[in-house]
Design a protein around this motif. Structure first.
Motif, short mmCIF file in Angstrom:
data_model
loop_
_atom_site.label_atom_id
_atom_site.label_comp_id
_atom_site.label_asym_id
_atom_site.label_seq_id
_atom_site.Cartn_x
_atom_site.Cartn_y
_atom_site.Cartn_z
N GLY A 70 -2.45 -6.44 -16.18
CA GLY A 70 -1.53 -7.56 -15.99
C GLY A 70 -1.95 -8.79 -16.75
O GLY A 70 -1.12 -9.50 -17.36
N VAL A 74 0.44 -10.28 -20.12
CA VAL A 74 1.05 -11.61 -20.20
C VAL A 74 0.40 -12.44 -21.29
O VAL A 74 1.06 -13.24 -21.96
CB VAL A 74 0.99 -12.32 -18.83
N ARG A 77 2.02 -11.26 -24.51
CA ARG A 77 3.43 -11.65 -24.60
C ARG A 77 3.60 -13.13 -24.88
O ARG A 77 4.43 -13.53 -25.69
CB ARG A 77 4.14 -11.27 -23.30
N GLU A 78 2.80 -13.97 -24.21
CA GLU A 78 2.96 -15.42 -24.37
C GLU A 78 2.15 -15.97 -25.54
O GLU A 78 2.47 -17.02 -26.08
CB GLU A 78 2.56 -16.13 -23.07
N ASP A 94 6.59 -17.05 -15.63
CA ASP A 94 5.84 -16.08 -14.82
C ASP A 94 5.17 -16.73 -13.62
O ASP A 94 4.91 -16.07 -12.61
CB ASP A 94 4.79 -15.36 -15.68
N HIS A 97 7.73 -16.68 -11.04
CA HIS A 97 7.86 -15.32 -10.52
C HIS A 97 6.74 -15.00 -9.54
O HIS A 97 6.97 -14.37 -8.50
CB HIS A 97 7.84 -14.31 -11.67
N LEU A 98 5.52 -15.45 -9.86
CA LEU A 98 4.38 -15.22 -8.98
C LEU A 98 4.59 -15.91 -7.64
O LEU A 98 4.37 -15.31 -6.57
CB LEU A 98 3.09 -15.71 -9.64
N GLU A 101 7.17 -14.13 -5.59
CA GLU A 101 6.63 -12.87 -5.04
C GLU A 101 5.76 -13.14 -3.82
O GLU A 101 5.89 -12.48 -2.78
CB GLU A 101 5.83 -12.15 -6.13
N ILE A 292 -2.38 -15.75 -14.33
CA ILE A 292 -1.03 -15.59 -13.79
C ILE A 292 -0.60 -14.13 -13.86
O ILE A 292 -0.08 -13.56 -12.90
CB ILE A 292 -0.04 -16.50 -14.54
N GLY A 293 -0.84 -13.50 -15.03
CA GLY A 293 -0.48 -12.09 -15.17
C GLY A 293 -1.25 -11.19 -14.23
O GLY A 293 -0.68 -10.26 -13.62
N LEU A 296 0.15 -11.65 -10.70
CA LEU A 296 1.41 -10.93 -10.49
C LEU A 296 1.15 -9.46 -10.18
O LEU A 296 1.77 -8.88 -9.28
CB LEU A 296 2.29 -11.06 -11.74
#
Length: 404
Positions: A70, A74, A77-78, A94, A97-98, A101, A292-293, A296
């Motif tokens: 995870g 991220v 991707r970022e 994200d 999103h975290l 969740e 963060i990733g 998540l």
């Protein structure tokens, strides 16, 4: 003019505590530079390996493949480590999103912070000023005597807003007497204490129901370990809703297995107010993007059977240890075990001897614990194999550590 120390005495803390730290360093127990070789096992530069029994990654999620992946996903991707701007102005999607969740799983508006300590630094002054209380009025602010250093550190700032009192540890009669005398009282405590033991949560909720007591808990050491979704001991004790007179914070860097902190807010505790005025929560020190990733991924694991399996394995290890070694928290399903030794020098020596047998257990002494009540702090994990746990208990027995 001579100033009186009202809330801390740094001269005394350093003068009394530093000799023990120096002795621990000389014994090879501090400033260790290591490599991670496998789950819970570390290697020194000379190749010697030891099992870490000081890690607060109680469920071993810090090394879970999904958590590691995870963080990698991220980051790729970022393409950046951090936003380097206050989350109040710009934040990674994200991160939203975290928080969504965690809010869903833990049944409370959850804000992710850089650390649990920064959360306390920002929130406690707003409680002292009354801005996070339902009626907006300043309370008498009461700190449990055993509240973590990260909260005690903020006492002088809070005392600039309201009257601050230190209460004897878990003394419900002392606290109820204050509730009778004052219209508004706020109480600051740990959920599970870092040196063992638990808050008297049900008694505190009784005072809340009877007098409107405001409660602030740092439940860092039970987050992920308790509750169907790993919401922690305090939140799991509350039922359906987190009420407007309770705030819970916790670390994501312990049982949760990643990094950062979390703030659980009840209804009416406006997240915008917290973001704008809770100091560190609004500064440009937000959670790094890999964290963060990873968080998540861990949050998703908290919705699976694997969380419950790891919770079960942890409790089995705690119970096995309790059968072999007596501590003041025998019978509590709590993975931090403090073995009282007495003199600071003896705690350092026992820790050194355990290290020779391949286990690192921290010697704890003043100011971590009261002067003359030093001990060994051993932290159990779900991914500590039963054979390694047996060898640890055997070593404690062999060294004739009190309680074995």
């Amino acid at each position: 003019m001579e100033l009186k120390n009202r809330y801390r005495n740094t001269e005394s803390m350093v003068g009394l505590g530093n000799p023990s730290f120096a002795a621990a360093k000389e014994a090879g127990l501090l400033d260790l530079s290591v490599h991670n070789t496998r789950q819970g096992t570390l290697a020194l530069s000379d190749g010697r390996e030891f099992i870490n029994t000081c890690s607060c990654s109680y469920l071993g999620l810090d090394s879970h493949p999904d958590v590691i992946q995870g963080a990698i996903d991220v980051l790729r991707r970022e393409g950046t480590m951090c936003m380097s701007i206050s989350r109040l102005r710009v934040r990674l999607a994200d991160l939203d999103h975290l928080e969504e969740e965690l809010s869903s799983r833990w049944r409370a508006r959850t804000i992710v912070t850089n650390s649990a300590s920064s959360a306390s630094a920002g929130l406690l002054p707003l409680i002292a000023s009354g801005h996070l209380l339902p009626d907006g009025q300043k309370p008498i602010l009461v700190f449990d005597k055993s509240a973590h250093f990260s909260m005690n550190l903020i006492k002088p700032i809070c005392a600039d807003e309201t009257h601050v009192i230190t209460a004897p540890h878990n003394d419900i009669d002392f606290l109820e007497d204050l509730c009778r005398k004052h219209a508004r009282v706020a109480y600051v405590a740990d959920g599970f204490y870092s040196m063992g033991g638990v808050a008297i949560v049900q008694e505190l909720f009784r005072l809340q129901e009877k007098y409107g007591l405001f409660l602030y808990f740092d439940d860092s050491h039970s987050l992920s370990l308790y509750g169907e979704a790993g919401e922690g001991y305090v939140r799991a004790s509350m039922g359906a809703a987190l009420n407007e007179r309770t705030i819970i914070i916790g670390s994501l860097g312990k049982g949760f297995g990643t990094a950062g902190g979390a703030v659980l807010l009840g209804p009416g505790q406006h997240a915008d107010l917290v973001g704008r005025f809770a100091g560190p929560l609004g500064w440009s020190q937000s959670l790094s993007i890999p964290a963060i990733g990873a968080s998540l991924a861990s949050a998703r694991l908290h919705g699976t059977k694997e969380l419950h399996d790891r919770q079960r394995l942890l409790r089995e290890n705690v119970r096995y240890f309790d059968e072999r070694v007596s501590t003041r928290t025998v019978g509590e399903d709590f993975p931090i075990k403090v073995i009282d030794v007495g003199p600071e020098s003896m705690a350092v020596e026992r820790s050194r001897q355990l290290m020779e047998r391949g286990f690192y257990a921290s010697a704890v002494f003043f100011p971590i614990v009261p002067k003359g009540r030093a001990g060994l702090r051993i932290i159990l994990r779900s991914n500590l194999g039963r054979e390694d746990l047996r060898r640890l208990c055997d070593a404690l027995v062999e060294l004739a550590v009190p309680g074995t």
